[in-house]
Write an enzyme that holds these catalytic residues in place. Sequence first.
Site, PDB file in Angstrom:
ATOM      1  N   HIS A 163      35.225  18.116   2.608  1.00 24.33           N
ATOM      2  CA  HIS A 163      35.622  16.763   2.218  1.00 24.33           C
ATOM      3  C   HIS A 163      34.742  16.159   1.126  1.00 24.33           C
ATOM      4  O   HIS A 163      35.233  15.492   0.236  1.00 24.33           O
ATOM      5  CB  HIS A 163      35.608  15.878   3.472  1.00 24.33           C
ATOM      6  CG  HIS A 163      36.191  14.525   3.269  1.00 24.33           C
ATOM      7  ND1 HIS A 163      35.432  13.449   2.904  1.00 24.33           N
ATOM      8  CD2 HIS A 163      37.463  14.078   3.367  1.00 24.33           C
ATOM      9  CE1 HIS A 163      36.211  12.381   2.799  1.00 24.33           C
ATOM     10  NE2 HIS A 163      37.447  12.734   3.073  1.00 24.33           N
ATOM     11  N   GLU A 213      32.930  14.757  12.964  1.00 23.28           N
ATOM     12  CA  GLU A 213      33.868  14.552  11.872  1.00 23.28           C
ATOM     13  C   GLU A 213      33.166  13.972  10.650  1.00 23.28           C
ATOM     14  O   GLU A 213      33.327  12.812  10.294  1.00 23.28           O
ATOM     15  CB  GLU A 213      35.039  13.681  12.322  1.00 23.28           C
ATOM     16  CG  GLU A 213      35.851  14.332  13.417  1.00 23.28           C
ATOM     17  CD  GLU A 213      36.967  13.460  13.950  1.00 23.28           C
ATOM     18  OE1 GLU A 213      36.964  12.237  13.732  1.00 23.28           O
ATOM     19  OE2 GLU A 213      37.866  14.022  14.596  1.00 23.28           O
ATOM     20  N   HIS A 262      32.173  12.918   6.990  1.00 20.10           N
ATOM     21  CA  HIS A 262      32.937  12.526   5.801  1.00 20.10           C
ATOM     22  C   HIS A 262      32.041  12.495   4.571  1.00 20.10           C
ATOM     23  O   HIS A 262      32.065  13.403   3.775  1.00 20.10           O
ATOM     24  CB  HIS A 262      33.624  11.172   6.023  1.00 20.10           C
ATOM     25  CG  HIS A 262      34.886  11.314   6.787  1.00 20.10           C
ATOM     26  ND1 HIS A 262      36.106  11.378   6.195  1.00 20.10           N
ATOM     27  CD2 HIS A 262      35.114  11.427   8.124  1.00 20.10           C
ATOM     28  CE1 HIS A 262      37.046  11.532   7.108  1.00 20.10           C
ATOM     29  NE2 HIS A 262      36.467  11.556   8.294  1.00 20.10           N
ATOM     30  N   GLU A 288      32.733  10.007  11.136  1.00 24.27           N
ATOM     31  CA  GLU A 288      33.886   9.181  11.486  1.00 24.27           C
ATOM     32  C   GLU A 288      33.685   8.468  12.818  1.00 24.27           C
ATOM     33  O   GLU A 288      34.269   7.425  13.073  1.00 24.27           O
ATOM     34  CB  GLU A 288      35.136  10.050  11.545  1.00 24.27           C
ATOM     35  CG  GLU A 288      36.403   9.246  11.683  1.00 24.27           C
ATOM     36  CD  GLU A 288      37.638  10.098  11.539  1.00 24.27           C
ATOM     37  OE1 GLU A 288      38.438  10.104  12.481  1.00 24.27           O
ATOM     38  OE2 GLU A 288      37.796  10.746  10.499  1.00 24.27           O
TER      39      GLU A 288
END
Length: 125
Positions: free
Chosen positions: A43, A95, A97, A112
């Site tokens: 990402h 998660e 980012h 996240e």
Amino acid sequence: MGITLGPDGALWFVEIGAGQVGRIDTAGAISEFALPDREARPHAIVTGPDGALWFTEWAAGRLGRITIDGVIDHHPLPRLPDDLAHGPDGVREGEPHGLTVGPDGAIWVALEAGALASVSPGPAA
């Protein structure tokens, strides 16, 4: 999605849908490096203080690291605090980012789950 200037003067980027890291050199030549886990969904990417490129592996809940020679390794994220954990086993994947290099030289990651994580740069042990 993410792009950064690498220590070699090239632009490095991540391809979230393709599961790979790419490099564009100053002449415009593109090289692509497939991740071992093509479903990891990279990402964001940043140049680390160790001279490698660090990237989030959002779907895998970890960080990846690639050298300018294309050698890839992976780094787990620290366990989330108990008040943020709510998976079936009490552990939630982070998660990851966004990420940046902090003034302490660590790789700082926005999760996240609403937390930050810090990872010491260097090859995986």
